[in-house]
Design a protein around this motif. Structure first.
Motif, PDB file in Angstrom:
ATOM      1  N   ARG A  64     -72.173 114.460  -1.072  1.00  7.61           N
ATOM      2  CA  ARG A  64     -72.785 113.334  -0.213  1.00  7.61           C
ATOM      3  C   ARG A  64     -73.448 112.564  -1.457  1.00  7.61           C
ATOM      4  N   SER A  65     -74.383 113.369  -2.258  1.00  5.65           N
ATOM      5  CA  SER A  65     -75.273 112.513  -3.219  1.00  5.65           C
ATOM      6  C   SER A  65     -74.368 111.769  -4.271  1.00  5.65           C
ATOM      7  N   THR A  66     -73.427 112.167  -4.726  1.00  2.00           N
ATOM      8  CA  THR A  66     -72.561 111.590  -5.656  1.00  2.00           C
ATOM      9  C   THR A  66     -71.859 110.169  -4.860  1.00  2.00           C
ATOM     10  N   ARG A  67     -71.295 110.314  -3.463  1.00  2.00           N
ATOM     11  CA  ARG A  67     -70.871 109.342  -2.928  1.00  2.00           C
ATOM     12  C   ARG A  67     -71.879 108.259  -2.643  1.00  2.00           C
ATOM     13  N   ALA A  68     -72.916 108.516  -2.342  1.00  2.00           N
ATOM     14  CA  ALA A  68     -73.977 107.679  -2.196  1.00  2.00           C
ATOM     15  C   ALA A  68     -74.461 106.872  -3.405  1.00  2.00           C
ATOM     16  N   GLU A  69     -74.471 107.624  -4.652  1.00  2.00           N
ATOM     17  CA  GLU A  69     -74.685 107.047  -5.902  1.00  2.00           C
ATOM     18  C   GLU A  69     -73.454 105.990  -6.150  1.00  2.00           C
ATOM     19  N   ILE A  70     -72.367 106.208  -5.777  1.00  2.35           N
ATOM     20  CA  ILE A  70     -71.222 105.319  -6.007  1.00  2.35           C
ATOM     21  C   ILE A  70     -71.423 104.149  -5.164  1.00  2.35           C
ATOM     22  N   ASP A  71     -71.650 104.376  -3.859  1.00  5.62           N
ATOM     23  CA  ASP A  71     -71.724 103.275  -2.777  1.00  5.62           C
ATOM     24  C   ASP A  71     -73.077 102.526  -3.237  1.00  5.62           C
TER      25      ASP A  71
END
Length: 71
Positions: free
Chosen positions: A49-56
């Protein structure tokens, strides 16, 4: 650091999978995450989740810069 000890999956591997498009635990299950004892599921999900949020966030920031430059 190892997130899934049973399948020897690290946080770096989970982050890499997220960068390559993984967006759910089902995607991580293909790597073996949380398929044996399941103790890693919560941590793996949080890393994903945190990695996807950072990517987004990066994508949104980049698209904002492009829009400003084009105007």
């Amino acid at each position: 650091m190892y997130v899934c000890l049973c399948k020897a999956v690290t946080d770096k591997q989970i982050k890499q999978a997220a960068c390559e498009g993984a967006c759910s635990m089902r995607c991580l299950n293909k790597m073996g995450v949380a398929t044996q004892c399941g103790k890693c599921a919560r941590d793996a999900k949080q890393i994903l989740r945190s990695t996807r949020a950072e990517i987004d966030m990066r994508l949104n920031a980049d698209s904002g810069r492009i829009a400003i430059q084009a105007a």
